[in-house]
Motif scaffolding. Structure first.
Motif, PDB file in Angstrom:
ATOM      1  N   CYS A 288      53.103  53.364  51.086  1.00 19.74           N
ATOM      2  CA  CYS A 288      51.885  53.148  51.880  1.00 19.74           C
ATOM      3  C   CYS A 288      50.684  53.843  51.264  1.00 19.74           C
ATOM      4  CB  CYS A 288      52.089  53.639  53.311  1.00 19.74           C
ATOM      5  SG  CYS A 288      53.176  52.579  54.257  1.00 19.74           S
ATOM      6  N   ARG A 289      50.906  55.046  50.746  1.00 20.36           N
ATOM      7  CA  ARG A 289      49.786  55.795  50.150  1.00 20.36           C
ATOM      8  C   ARG A 289      49.239  55.049  48.932  1.00 20.36           C
ATOM      9  NH1 ARG A 289      48.119  61.361  50.210  1.00 20.36           N
ATOM     10  NH2 ARG A 289      46.147  61.304  49.064  1.00 20.36           N
ATOM     11  N   ALA A 290      50.150  54.536  48.096  1.00 25.16           N
ATOM     12  CA  ALA A 290      49.720  53.786  46.916  1.00 25.16           C
ATOM     13  C   ALA A 290      48.989  52.513  47.337  1.00 25.16           C
ATOM     14  CB  ALA A 290      50.929  53.450  46.046  1.00 25.16           C
ATOM     15  N   ALA A 291      49.548  51.809  48.314  1.00 22.85           N
ATOM     16  CA  ALA A 291      48.933  50.546  48.752  1.00 22.85           C
ATOM     17  C   ALA A 291      47.571  50.792  49.396  1.00 22.85           C
ATOM     18  CB  ALA A 291      49.875  49.821  49.717  1.00 22.85           C
ATOM     19  N   LEU A 292      47.456  51.860  50.171  1.00 23.90           N
ATOM     20  CA  LEU A 292      46.155  52.184  50.778  1.00 23.90           C
ATOM     21  C   LEU A 292      45.131  52.498  49.690  1.00 23.90           C
ATOM     22  CD1 LEU A 292      47.306  54.301  53.850  1.00 23.90           C
ATOM     23  CD2 LEU A 292      45.842  52.269  53.955  1.00 23.90           C
ATOM     24  N   PHE A 293      45.575  53.202  48.656  1.00 19.99           N
ATOM     25  CA  PHE A 293      44.654  53.515  47.552  1.00 19.99           C
ATOM     26  C   PHE A 293      44.192  52.226  46.874  1.00 19.99           C
ATOM     27  CE2 PHE A 293      43.325  54.517  43.300  1.00 19.99           C
ATOM     28  CZ  PHE A 293      42.475  55.597  43.508  1.00 19.99           C
ATOM     29  N   PHE A 294      45.165  51.334  46.624  1.00 23.01           N
ATOM     30  CA  PHE A 294      44.819  50.047  45.998  1.00 23.01           C
ATOM     31  C   PHE A 294      43.801  49.286  46.862  1.00 23.01           C
ATOM     32  CE2 PHE A 294      45.764  45.460  46.336  1.00 23.01           C
ATOM     33  CZ  PHE A 294      45.167  45.049  45.148  1.00 23.01           C
ATOM     34  N   LEU A 295      44.053  49.205  48.169  1.00 25.61           N
ATOM     35  CA  LEU A 295      43.149  48.442  49.043  1.00 25.61           C
ATOM     36  C   LEU A 295      41.768  49.094  49.136  1.00 25.61           C
ATOM     37  CD1 LEU A 295      45.618  47.280  51.847  1.00 25.61           C
ATOM     38  CD2 LEU A 295      44.616  45.897  50.020  1.00 25.61           C
ATOM     39  N   ASP A 296      41.733  50.427  49.061  1.00 26.07           N
ATOM     40  CA  ASP A 296      40.434  51.129  49.007  1.00 26.07           C
ATOM     41  C   ASP A 296      39.624  50.657  47.807  1.00 26.07           C
ATOM     42  OD1 ASP A 296      40.658  52.757  51.177  1.00 26.07           O
ATOM     43  OD2 ASP A 296      41.408  54.498  50.066  1.00 26.07           O
ATOM     44  N   GLN A 297      40.298  50.611  46.655  1.00 25.94           N
ATOM     45  CA  GLN A 297      39.612  50.193  45.430  1.00 25.94           C
ATOM     46  C   GLN A 297      39.189  48.733  45.535  1.00 25.94           C
ATOM     47  OE1 GLN A 297      39.102  52.494  42.799  1.00 25.94           O
ATOM     48  NE2 GLN A 297      39.793  53.743  44.512  1.00 25.94           N
ATOM     49  N   LEU A 298      40.072  47.918  46.105  1.00 26.35           N
ATOM     50  CA  LEU A 298      39.829  46.474  46.161  1.00 26.35           C
ATOM     51  C   LEU A 298      38.602  46.150  47.008  1.00 26.35           C
ATOM     52  CD1 LEU A 298      41.172  43.753  45.253  1.00 26.35           C
ATOM     53  CD2 LEU A 298      42.166  43.635  47.536  1.00 26.35           C
ATOM     54  N   VAL A 299      38.523  46.760  48.173  1.00 30.05           N
ATOM     55  CA  VAL A 299      37.475  46.380  49.119  1.00 30.05           C
ATOM     56  C   VAL A 299      36.275  47.325  48.974  1.00 30.05           C
ATOM     57  CG1 VAL A 299      36.955  45.890  51.536  1.00 30.05           C
ATOM     58  CG2 VAL A 299      39.260  45.425  50.639  1.00 30.05           C
ATOM     59  N   ALA A 300      36.421  48.580  49.436  1.00 25.64           N
ATOM     60  CA  ALA A 300      35.282  49.515  49.393  1.00 25.64           C
ATOM     61  C   ALA A 300      34.872  49.824  47.954  1.00 25.64           C
ATOM     62  CB  ALA A 300      35.639  50.797  50.142  1.00 25.64           C
ATOM     63  N   GLY A 301      35.832  49.865  47.056  1.00 25.79           N
ATOM     64  CA  GLY A 301      35.544  50.213  45.661  1.00 25.79           C
ATOM     65  C   GLY A 301      34.944  49.065  44.850  1.00 25.79           C
ATOM     66  N   GLY A 302      34.842  47.886  45.449  1.00 26.33           N
ATOM     67  CA  GLY A 302      34.160  46.769  44.782  1.00 26.33           C
ATOM     68  C   GLY A 302      35.008  46.014  43.762  1.00 26.33           C
ATOM     69  N   LEU A 303      36.327  46.289  43.747  1.00 26.32           N
ATOM     70  CA  LEU A 303      37.161  45.656  42.725  1.00 26.32           C
ATOM     71  C   LEU A 303      37.286  44.139  42.925  1.00 26.32           C
ATOM     72  CD1 LEU A 303      38.718  46.528  40.238  1.00 26.32           C
ATOM     73  CD2 LEU A 303      40.715  46.986  41.678  1.00 26.32           C
ATOM     74  N   LEU A 304      37.267  43.726  44.199  1.00 27.02           N
ATOM     75  CA  LEU A 304      37.377  42.291  44.479  1.00 27.02           C
ATOM     76  C   LEU A 304      36.199  41.526  43.849  1.00 27.02           C
ATOM     77  CD1 LEU A 304      39.091  40.234  46.019  1.00 27.02           C
ATOM     78  CD2 LEU A 304      37.701  40.689  48.044  1.00 27.02           C
ATOM     79  N   ALA A 305      35.003  42.069  44.016  1.00 22.67           N
ATOM     80  CA  ALA A 305      33.819  41.426  43.420  1.00 22.67           C
ATOM     81  C   ALA A 305      33.911  41.480  41.895  1.00 22.67           C
ATOM     82  CB  ALA A 305      32.553  42.124  43.906  1.00 22.67           C
ATOM     83  N   HIS A 306      34.450  42.589  41.379  1.00 20.48           N
ATOM     84  CA  HIS A 306      34.617  42.719  39.922  1.00 20.48           C
ATOM     85  C   HIS A 306      35.556  41.625  39.399  1.00 20.48           C
ATOM     86  CE1 HIS A 306      35.211  44.710  36.015  1.00 20.48           C
ATOM     87  NE2 HIS A 306      36.498  44.445  36.186  1.00 20.48           N
ATOM     88  N   VAL A 307      36.686  41.403  40.111  1.00 19.41           N
ATOM     89  CA  VAL A 307      37.642  40.363  39.678  1.00 19.41           C
ATOM     90  C   VAL A 307      36.957  39.004  39.645  1.00 19.41           C
ATOM     91  CG1 VAL A 307      39.771  39.115  40.265  1.00 19.41           C
ATOM     92  CG2 VAL A 307      39.703  41.608  40.483  1.00 19.41           C
ATOM     93  N   ALA A 308      36.179  38.715  40.691  1.00 20.62           N
ATOM     94  CA  ALA A 308      35.489  37.415  40.737  1.00 20.62           C
ATOM     95  C   ALA A 308      34.546  37.272  39.535  1.00 20.62           C
ATOM     96  CB  ALA A 308      34.720  37.281  42.049  1.00 20.62           C
ATOM     97  N   ARG A 309      33.845  38.369  39.212  1.00 18.48           N
ATOM     98  CA  ARG A 309      32.854  38.304  38.124  1.00 18.48           C
ATOM     99  C   ARG A 309      33.531  38.184  36.749  1.00 18.48           C
ATOM    100  NH1 ARG A 309      30.486  40.796  34.644  1.00 18.48           N
ATOM    101  NH2 ARG A 309      31.578  42.766  34.953  1.00 18.48           N
ATOM    102  N   VAL A 310      34.486  39.107  36.464  1.00 19.90           N
ATOM    103  CA  VAL A 310      35.132  39.031  35.138  1.00 19.90           C
ATOM    104  C   VAL A 310      36.016  37.780  35.046  1.00 19.90           C
ATOM    105  CG1 VAL A 310      35.029  41.503  34.588  1.00 19.90           C
ATOM    106  CG2 VAL A 310      37.039  40.604  35.786  1.00 19.90           C
TER     107      VAL A 310
END
Ligand code: PLP
Length: 401
Positions: A288-310
């Motif tokens: 859960c800790r790893a998954a929460l960290f991943f989701l933090d990066q994905l949403v609040a950390g802007g990774l989702l927008a980064h994936v769309a762009r790259v």
């Protein structure tokens, strides 16, 4: 490569895998390093798992902190992270409840059991049929294998679950005909990964929605490979307009820590009672800790927008590459999930890329698959495509266009 590693495995490991002759000992970002210090640009990320790249410092800190605090307490008790993770997945998926397990196949297995339980709880005992798609891959355990189409995976382990109909993924009429009042659920991958990265069409997705609405059959979306931001969208079922009641996830969720989940509609969750299903490790604190960290990066950390762009950059570079090589007959995919279909076997290309320090893999025989870490940059994509350009120039084309 280190011969001792190979020799030891040859003596003691059940040989279910055909490994390339490389021993990886460390990683950093999108790079892996072998035991001779050689660098590889990793465009497969452990088959879609290392979403944050390798040795991500923030993830390493979170895991270390959790290891010093508490790793596991079983599902006999509460801990503070499982509900938080389920809530985050609910926001992302629109489905309110989660069951946690440890892999993709377990997530699919869970969905299949919950489908059975759903109809059983309603007193409907004859709704046992499943409709799956030709070319599907859902995992290696018995339920998942039963809805996996490939005869090579299935045949040595027969008999599998009965009453499963496979329909072509590009034939809305066949799908409509196959879904009846006896269909418990339709199960599909919104992008078929192992079949050579083949997104379903919107027309087919509409036919699925209509057939499920007409018959009352449930819909299971297997987003183990294409979900959780891989395509630049939280889930590819959104992109297609599909309306699943159950979604299976895994791979990217733990960014390398094994975790899977079935995310389900309230009506499905309501049919399941204490004791119906379980997992010793499922949803433990480490996962859960790893998954929460991943989701933090994905949403609040802007990774989702980064994936769309790259992802757009990767697509543009792939389309140009296709224009330069007669051996490329198609490029398919979305975001950071792409298949390059060749008119020849993809194995020599994958091998030659490895020789030049680029990791890609073969799927569907003639398809080179790219599943890079979400953190990849434009410059790293350019380096990978330039390498593929050289490799493809060296590999003879089959029938030219
Ligand atoms: N479903 C899909 C769509 C997959 O691509 C995979 C693995 O490749 C699985 C299920 C099985 O996941 P796992 O290998 O984690 O059991």
């Amino acid at each position: 490569m280190n011969e001792t590693v190979q020799a030891l495995e040859a003596r003691h490991i059940v040989s279910t895998y055909r490994r390339a002759p490389v021993v990886f000992v460390r990683g950093r970002g999108v790079f892996l390093y072998d035991d001779e210090g050689r660098e590889y640009l990793d465009l497969i990320s452990g088959v879609g798992v290392a979403s944050l790249g390798h040795a991500h410092p923030g993830l390493a800190d979170a895991i270390a902190d959790q290891a010093r605090t508490l790793l596991h307490c079983s599902n006999l008790f509460y801990h503070p992270l499982q509900g938080r993770l389920a809530e985050r997945l609910a926001v992302l998926s629109g489905l309110p409840r989660a069951f946690f397990c440890n892999s993709g196949t377990e997530a699919v297995e869970t969905c299949l059991k919950f489908v059975r339980r759903y109809w059983h709880a309603r007193g409907v005992r004859d709704r046992l049929d499943l409709v799956a798609l030709e070319g599907s891959f859902h995992g290696r355990t018995y339920g998942s294998l039963s809805v996996t189409a490939d005869v090579h995976y299935r045949e040595p382990f027969a008999p599998l679950l009965p009453r499963i109909t496979f329909v072509p993924p590009d034939d809305p009429a066949r799908l409509a005909g196959a879904v009846t009042a006896a269909t418990a659920a339709v199960i599909l991958e919104p992008i078929q990964g192992e079949r050579g990265v083949r997104p379903l069409s919107i027309a087919f997705a509409q036919a699925v929605n209509e057939a499920c609405a007409r018959s009352g059959a449930l819909l299971v979306a297997d987003e183990v490979q294409c979900g959780l931001g891989r395509t630049g969208n939280p889930f590819y079922f959104y992109t297609l307009g599909l309306k699943p009641q159950l979604v299976a996830v895994g791979k990217a969720l733990g960014a390398g820590v094994p975790v899977g989940a079935a995310i389900v509609h309230e009506d499905v969750a309501r049919a399941v009672s204490a004791g119906d299903h379980g997992s010793t490790y499922g949803g433990n604190l480490l996962a859960c800790r790893a998954a929460l960290f991943f989701l933090d990066q994905l949403v609040a950390g802007g990774l989702l927008a980064h994936v769309a762009r790259v992802g757009r950059h990767l697509e543009a570079r792939l389309r140009t590459l296709a224009g330069r090589h007669a051996s490329i007959v198609d490029v398919r995919g979305a975001g950071l999930m792409w298949g390059i279909e060749l008119n020849v076997d993809a194995a020599p290309v994958v091998e030659a890329a490895l020789g030049r320090g680029l990791l890609v893999n073969r799927t569907g025989g003639t398809v080179v698959r790219l599943l890079p870490p979400y953190v990849i940059t434009d410059a790293e994509i350019d380096r990978a495509i330039d390498t593929l350009d050289v490799v493809l120039s060296e590999v003879p084309a089959g029938v030219s266009r």
